[in-house]
Design a protein around this motif. Structure first.
Motif, PDB file in Angstrom:
ATOM      1  N   VAL A  32       0.847  -1.188   0.000  1.00 43.78           N
ATOM      2  CA  VAL A  32       0.000   0.000   0.000  1.00 43.78           C
ATOM      3  C   VAL A  32       0.884   1.240   0.000  1.00 43.78           C
ATOM      4  CG1 VAL A  32      -1.896   1.219   1.117  1.00 43.78           C
ATOM      5  CG2 VAL A  32      -1.717  -1.271   1.346  1.00 43.78           C
ATOM      6  N   GLY A  33       0.682   2.123  -0.985  1.00 40.72           N
ATOM      7  CA  GLY A  33       1.451   3.363  -1.046  1.00 40.72           C
ATOM      8  C   GLY A  33       2.588   3.298  -2.044  1.00 40.72           C
ATOM      9  N   ASP A  34       3.341   4.393  -2.129  1.00 38.90           N
ATOM     10  CA  ASP A  34       4.388   4.537  -3.134  1.00 38.90           C
ATOM     11  C   ASP A  34       5.779   4.717  -2.532  1.00 38.90           C
ATOM     12  OD1 ASP A  34       2.584   4.451  -5.349  1.00 38.90           O
ATOM     13  OD2 ASP A  34       1.944   6.479  -4.819  1.00 38.90           O
ATOM     14  N   ARG A  35       5.997   4.173  -1.362  1.00 38.07           N
ATOM     15  CA  ARG A  35       7.327   4.254  -0.756  1.00 38.07           C
ATOM     16  C   ARG A  35       8.325   3.472  -1.598  1.00 38.07           C
ATOM     17  NH1 ARG A  35       7.430   5.065   5.268  1.00 38.07           N
ATOM     18  NH2 ARG A  35       9.392   3.949   5.115  1.00 38.07           N
ATOM     19  N   VAL A  76      13.535 -19.661  -6.547  1.00 35.08           N
ATOM     20  CA  VAL A  76      13.293 -20.996  -5.970  1.00 35.08           C
ATOM     21  C   VAL A  76      12.078 -21.691  -6.572  1.00 35.08           C
ATOM     22  CG1 VAL A  76      14.387 -20.355  -3.796  1.00 35.08           C
ATOM     23  CG2 VAL A  76      11.905 -20.135  -4.024  1.00 35.08           C
ATOM     24  N   GLY A  77      11.310 -20.970  -7.402  1.00 33.61           N
ATOM     25  CA  GLY A  77      10.158 -21.593  -8.048  1.00 33.61           C
ATOM     26  C   GLY A  77       8.825 -21.357  -7.375  1.00 33.61           C
ATOM     27  N   ILE A  78       8.735 -20.369  -6.494  1.00 38.83           N
ATOM     28  CA  ILE A  78       7.468 -20.017  -5.849  1.00 38.83           C
ATOM     29  C   ILE A  78       6.728 -19.008  -6.725  1.00 38.83           C
ATOM     30  CG2 ILE A  78       6.443 -18.786  -3.874  1.00 38.83           C
ATOM     31  CD1 ILE A  78       8.598 -19.988  -2.109  1.00 38.83           C
ATOM     32  N   ASN A  79       5.438 -19.240  -6.936  1.00 37.16           N
ATOM     33  CA  ASN A  79       4.611 -18.278  -7.662  1.00 37.16           C
ATOM     34  C   ASN A  79       4.363 -17.063  -6.762  1.00 37.16           C
ATOM     35  OD1 ASN A  79       4.368 -19.883  -9.957  1.00 37.16           O
ATOM     36  ND2 ASN A  79       2.524 -20.897  -9.198  1.00 37.16           N
ATOM     37  N   SER A  80       4.544 -15.868  -7.305  1.00 35.30           N
ATOM     38  CA  SER A  80       4.312 -14.668  -6.514  1.00 35.30           C
ATOM     39  C   SER A  80       3.134 -13.883  -7.073  1.00 35.30           C
ATOM     40  CB  SER A  80       5.565 -13.786  -6.479  1.00 35.30           C
ATOM     41  OG  SER A  80       5.953 -13.388  -7.771  1.00 35.30           O
ATOM     42  N   TYR A  81       2.337 -13.353  -6.158  1.00 37.91           N
ATOM     43  CA  TYR A  81       1.170 -12.546  -6.503  1.00 37.91           C
ATOM     44  C   TYR A  81       1.307 -11.224  -5.761  1.00 37.91           C
ATOM     45  CZ  TYR A  81      -0.467 -17.264  -7.581  1.00 37.91           C
ATOM     46  OH  TYR A  81      -0.570 -18.557  -8.057  1.00 37.91           O
ATOM     47  N   GLU A  82       1.009 -10.145  -6.445  1.00 37.92           N
ATOM     48  CA  GLU A  82       1.190  -8.830  -5.828  1.00 37.92           C
ATOM     49  C   GLU A  82      -0.015  -7.936  -6.077  1.00 37.92           C
ATOM     50  OE1 GLU A  82       3.917  -4.817  -6.437  1.00 37.92           O
ATOM     51  OE2 GLU A  82       4.703  -6.762  -7.119  1.00 37.92           O
ATOM     52  N   VAL A  83      -0.430  -7.244  -5.027  1.00 32.79           N
ATOM     53  CA  VAL A  83      -1.438  -6.196  -5.140  1.00 32.79           C
ATOM     54  C   VAL A  83      -0.805  -4.901  -4.651  1.00 32.79           C
ATOM     55  CG1 VAL A  83      -3.598  -5.308  -4.221  1.00 32.79           C
ATOM     56  CG2 VAL A  83      -3.440  -7.691  -4.882  1.00 32.79           C
ATOM     57  N   HIS A  84      -0.811  -3.886  -5.507  1.00 34.41           N
ATOM     58  CA  HIS A  84      -0.237  -2.591  -5.156  1.00 34.41           C
ATOM     59  C   HIS A  84      -1.372  -1.572  -5.136  1.00 34.41           C
ATOM     60  CE1 HIS A  84       3.078   0.638  -5.953  1.00 34.41           C
ATOM     61  NE2 HIS A  84       2.397   0.844  -4.836  1.00 34.41           N
ATOM     62  N   LEU A  85      -1.684  -1.098  -3.933  1.00 34.64           N
ATOM     63  CA  LEU A  85      -2.790  -0.165  -3.751  1.00 34.64           C
ATOM     64  C   LEU A  85      -2.263   1.246  -3.487  1.00 34.64           C
ATOM     65  CD1 LEU A  85      -5.014  -2.361  -1.415  1.00 34.64           C
ATOM     66  CD2 LEU A  85      -5.332  -1.969  -3.859  1.00 34.64           C
ATOM     67  N   PRO A  86      -3.018   2.280  -3.877  1.00 38.31           N
ATOM     68  CA  PRO A  86      -2.575   3.658  -3.639  1.00 38.31           C
ATOM     69  C   PRO A  86      -2.573   4.008  -2.153  1.00 38.31           C
ATOM     70  CG  PRO A  86      -4.782   3.616  -4.600  1.00 38.31           C
ATOM     71  CD  PRO A  86      -4.274   2.214  -4.656  1.00 38.31           C
ATOM     72  N   GLU A  87      -1.810   5.038  -1.821  1.00 43.45           N
ATOM     73  CA  GLU A  87      -1.635   5.476  -0.440  1.00 43.45           C
ATOM     74  C   GLU A  87      -2.958   5.797   0.252  1.00 43.45           C
ATOM     75  OE1 GLU A  87       0.747   6.865   2.912  1.00 43.45           O
ATOM     76  OE2 GLU A  87       1.401   5.880   1.056  1.00 43.45           O
ATOM     77  N   LEU A 108       2.284   0.325   6.977  1.00 42.09           N
ATOM     78  CA  LEU A 108       1.067   0.740   6.299  1.00 42.09           C
ATOM     79  C   LEU A 108       0.871   2.243   6.494  1.00 42.09           C
ATOM     80  CD1 LEU A 108      -1.166  -2.218   7.486  1.00 42.09           C
ATOM     81  CD2 LEU A 108      -0.494  -1.780   5.113  1.00 42.09           C
ATOM     82  N   PRO A 109       0.059   2.876   5.644  1.00 40.51           N
ATOM     83  CA  PRO A 109      -0.238   4.298   5.851  1.00 40.51           C
ATOM     84  C   PRO A 109      -0.800   4.559   7.243  1.00 40.51           C
ATOM     85  CG  PRO A 109      -1.008   3.593   3.694  1.00 40.51           C
ATOM     86  CD  PRO A 109      -0.581   2.344   4.418  1.00 40.51           C
ATOM     87  N   ALA A 110      -0.560   5.763   7.750  1.00 40.18           N
ATOM     88  CA  ALA A 110      -0.889   6.093   9.138  1.00 40.18           C
ATOM     89  C   ALA A 110      -2.372   5.964   9.446  1.00 40.18           C
ATOM     90  CB  ALA A 110      -0.403   7.503   9.460  1.00 40.18           C
ATOM     91  N   HIS A 111      -3.242   6.108   8.430  1.00 37.85           N
ATOM     92  CA  HIS A 111      -4.684   6.079   8.711  1.00 37.85           C
ATOM     93  C   HIS A 111      -5.219   4.656   8.849  1.00 37.85           C
ATOM     94  CE1 HIS A 111      -4.553   5.698   4.275  1.00 37.85           C
ATOM     95  NE2 HIS A 111      -5.685   5.046   4.397  1.00 37.85           N
ATOM     96  N   MET A 112      -4.370   3.657   8.692  1.00 34.98           N
ATOM     97  CA  MET A 112      -4.823   2.265   8.775  1.00 34.98           C
ATOM     98  C   MET A 112      -4.431   1.645  10.107  1.00 34.98           C
ATOM     99  SD  MET A 112      -4.123   0.760   4.966  1.00 34.98           S
ATOM    100  CE  MET A 112      -4.920   1.523   3.528  1.00 34.98           C
ATOM    101  N   ASN A 113      -5.270   0.739  10.585  1.00 37.01           N
ATOM    102  CA  ASN A 113      -4.991   0.000  11.808  1.00 37.01           C
ATOM    103  C   ASN A 113      -4.188  -1.248  11.449  1.00 37.01           C
ATOM    104  OD1 ASN A 113      -5.245  -1.930  14.000  1.00 37.01           O
ATOM    105  ND2 ASN A 113      -6.782  -0.563  14.873  1.00 37.01           N
ATOM    106  N   GLU A 114      -2.906  -1.193  11.734  1.00 36.45           N
ATOM    107  CA  GLU A 114      -2.001  -2.261  11.333  1.00 36.45           C
ATOM    108  C   GLU A 114      -2.424  -3.613  11.902  1.00 36.45           C
ATOM    109  OE1 GLU A 114       2.418  -3.023  12.691  1.00 36.45           O
ATOM    110  OE2 GLU A 114       2.366  -1.485  11.131  1.00 36.45           O
TER     111      GLU A 114
END
Length: 367
Positions: A114-117, A134-145, A174-180
Motif C-alpha cells: 500500500v502506497g508509493d514508498r 526458488v520456483g514459488i509463484n508470486s502474486y502482488e497487489v499494489h494499492l494507492p496510499e 502501512l499508511p498512518a490512517h490504517m490499523n495495522e
C-alpha cells in the motif's frame, strides 16, 4: 559502570557513543522489515574504536581463565548469513521441484503493498525475485496510499480464499490512517508466513504447542546457530531488545531450545553486566555500535540483527551500514559473530520462502 540507556523502538542512537546526531529518512533494517519513518543517523569520526574496558580485562586475567586471557588475541569466526541463505534457497528449490513433480502443486506467496514508498517497493521486488529463483509463484497487489482499510481487507480476504496462495505478506509500514493490527490479524493463521498472528505467537510461547509459523528474522537467527553447530541447550542466552517482531519471539525460541534466557530492554539496569553473562547474544535494538567489546563474554556467539546508517565521508553514498554490535571489538572477544550487512538479513527472506513451502506442504498433506 554507568548503564547505557536505549529504546526498543529501533530508532535511536547509543548514548554511549561520542556522536553528533541528526535525523534522515532511512528505512532499511537487516531483517528487511520497516518500522519507523526516520532513523537517527549517527555522525562520528570513529564510531567503533577498539577500546576493551580495562577493568573487564583485569578481571578476566585475575580469574585465570585461559579463554579470557587470550580473548584479545583471537579472531571470531564470521557467521556468513549470505552463504547459508543460498544453501537454504537451493534446498527449497529442490523441494519445490519434487513437490511439483509429485502432486503438481507450486507454492504461492501473495504480497500486499500500500502506497508509493520506494523502499517498500524495493523490498517487494527483492522478495518477488527470491520467489522466482526458488520456483514459488508470486502474486502482488499494489494499492494507492489513500486506499481505505476495507479495500486492503478485501484483497486479503481474496487471498485467504485462493487455494493457489499458500502465504500472505502485508508489507510494512502501512499508511498512518490504517490499523495495522486489524489488517495483520485478517490474514488466516494458515497463511501467516510472517508469523505475526497472535495465535501463532501464543503457541510459540506455550510449552507443548507448536506455532504454524515462526517470525522470519528470529527463525533465521536460530537457523544460523544450528547450521554453525552452536549448542544452545543449557546455555545462557541474552536477547537485547523486546520488540514483537524480533526480540520477544527470539527469546521464546531460545527458551524452546532449552537455553536460560534473559531479555535486556530500555528499563534494564546495568544492561552490560547482564550481557556479559551470555554464551549466546542476539541484539535487536537498532542503535549503532551500542554493544561494545566489554559487553561480551569471551567466547560468546553474537548474532547482530540491527542495521544502522552512520555517516561516512569516504563512502560514495555518504554513509555506511553498521550493526548494534561494535563489530571490530566483538571480533576480538566473541568466538563467532554475524557481520552487518550479510549476516541475519539474507536469512529473513530465506525463512519467508521456507515458511511458504511449509504452508503449501501442510495444505496438501505433502511429506
Amino acid at each position: 559502570m554507568a548503564s547505557t540507556l536505549f529504546t526498543d523502538c529501533w530508532c535511536s542512537s547509543s548514548s554511549s557513543s561520542a556522536t553528533a546526531n541528526r535525523f534522515v529518512p532511512f528505512h532499511k533494517f537487516e531483517d528487511g522489515l520497516l518500522r519507523s519513518r526516520h532513523i537517527r543517523f549517527a555522525t562520528t569520526t570513529n564510531p567503533c574504536r577498539l577500546r576493551i574496558d580495562a577493568s573487564a580485562s583485569a578481571a578476566a586475567a585475575a580469574s585465570g581463565s585461559p579463554s579470557a586471557a587470550v580473548a584479545a588475541e583471537t579472531t571470531a569466526k564470521i557467521i556468513d548469513g549470505k552463504s547459508i541463505a543460498k544453501q537454504i534457497k537451493d534446498e527449497i528449490a529442490a523441494e519445490i521441484s519434487r513437490m511439483k513433480d509429485a502432486i503438481g502443486v507450486v507454492p504461492g506467496l501473495a504480497v500486499v503493498l500500500v502506497g508509493d514508498r520506494k523502499d517498500s517497493a524495493t523490498y517487494v521486488r527483492n522478495k518477488k525475485k527470491s520467489c522466482e529463483l526458488v520456483g514459488i509463484n508470486s502474486y502482488e497487489v499494489h494499492l494507492p496510499e489513500d486506499s481505505t482499510e476495507q479495500e486492503v481487507l478485501k484483497y486479503i480476504s481474496g487471498f485467504n480464499d485462493d487455494p493457489a496462495v499458500h502465504g500472505i505478506l502485508v508489507q510494512l509500514p502501512l499508511p498512518a490512517h490504517m490499523n495495522e493490527q486489524n489488517i495483520l490479524n485478517a490474514v488466516h493463521i494458515e497463511k501467516d508466513v510472517d508469523g505475526f498472528h497472535p495465535v501463532n505467537i501464543g503457541r510459540l510461547a506455550m510449552r507443548g504447542r507448536e506455532p504454524l509459523f515462526v517470525p522470519c528474522t528470529p527463525k533465521g537467527c536460530i537457523e544460523l546457530l544450528h547450521r554453525y553447530g552452536v549448542d544452545i541447550k543449557g546455555k545462557r542466552a541474552v536477547v537485547i531488545g523486546r520488540s514483537n517482531i524480533v526480540g520477544m519471539p527470539a527469546a521464546l525460541l531460545l527458551q524452546r531450545e532449552d537455553a536460560t534466557v534473559s531479555v535486556v530492554h530500555s528499563r534494564t539496569k546495568n544492561p552490560e553486566d547482564i550481557a556479559r553473562e551470555a554464551d549466546i547474544m542476539i541484539s535487536a535494538v537498532g542503535q549503532p555500535n551500542m554493544v561494545r567489546g566489554n559487553w561480551i563474554k569471551p567466547g560468546a556467539v553474537v548474532i547482530d540483527v540491527g542495521i544502522n546508517p552512520v555517516e561516512d565521508t569516504n563512502s560514495p553514498r555518504g554513509y555506511r551500514l553498521v550493526g548494534d554490535v561494535c563489530y571490530e571489538e566483538a571480533c576480538k572477544i566473541a568466538s563467532a559473530v554475524t557481520p552487518v550487512p550479510g549476516g541475519v538479513g539474507p536469512m529473513t527472506i530465506a525463512m519467508l520462502l521456507s515458511n511458504t513451502l511449509a504452508s503449501a506442504k501442510r495444505m496438501h498433506n505433502f511429506k
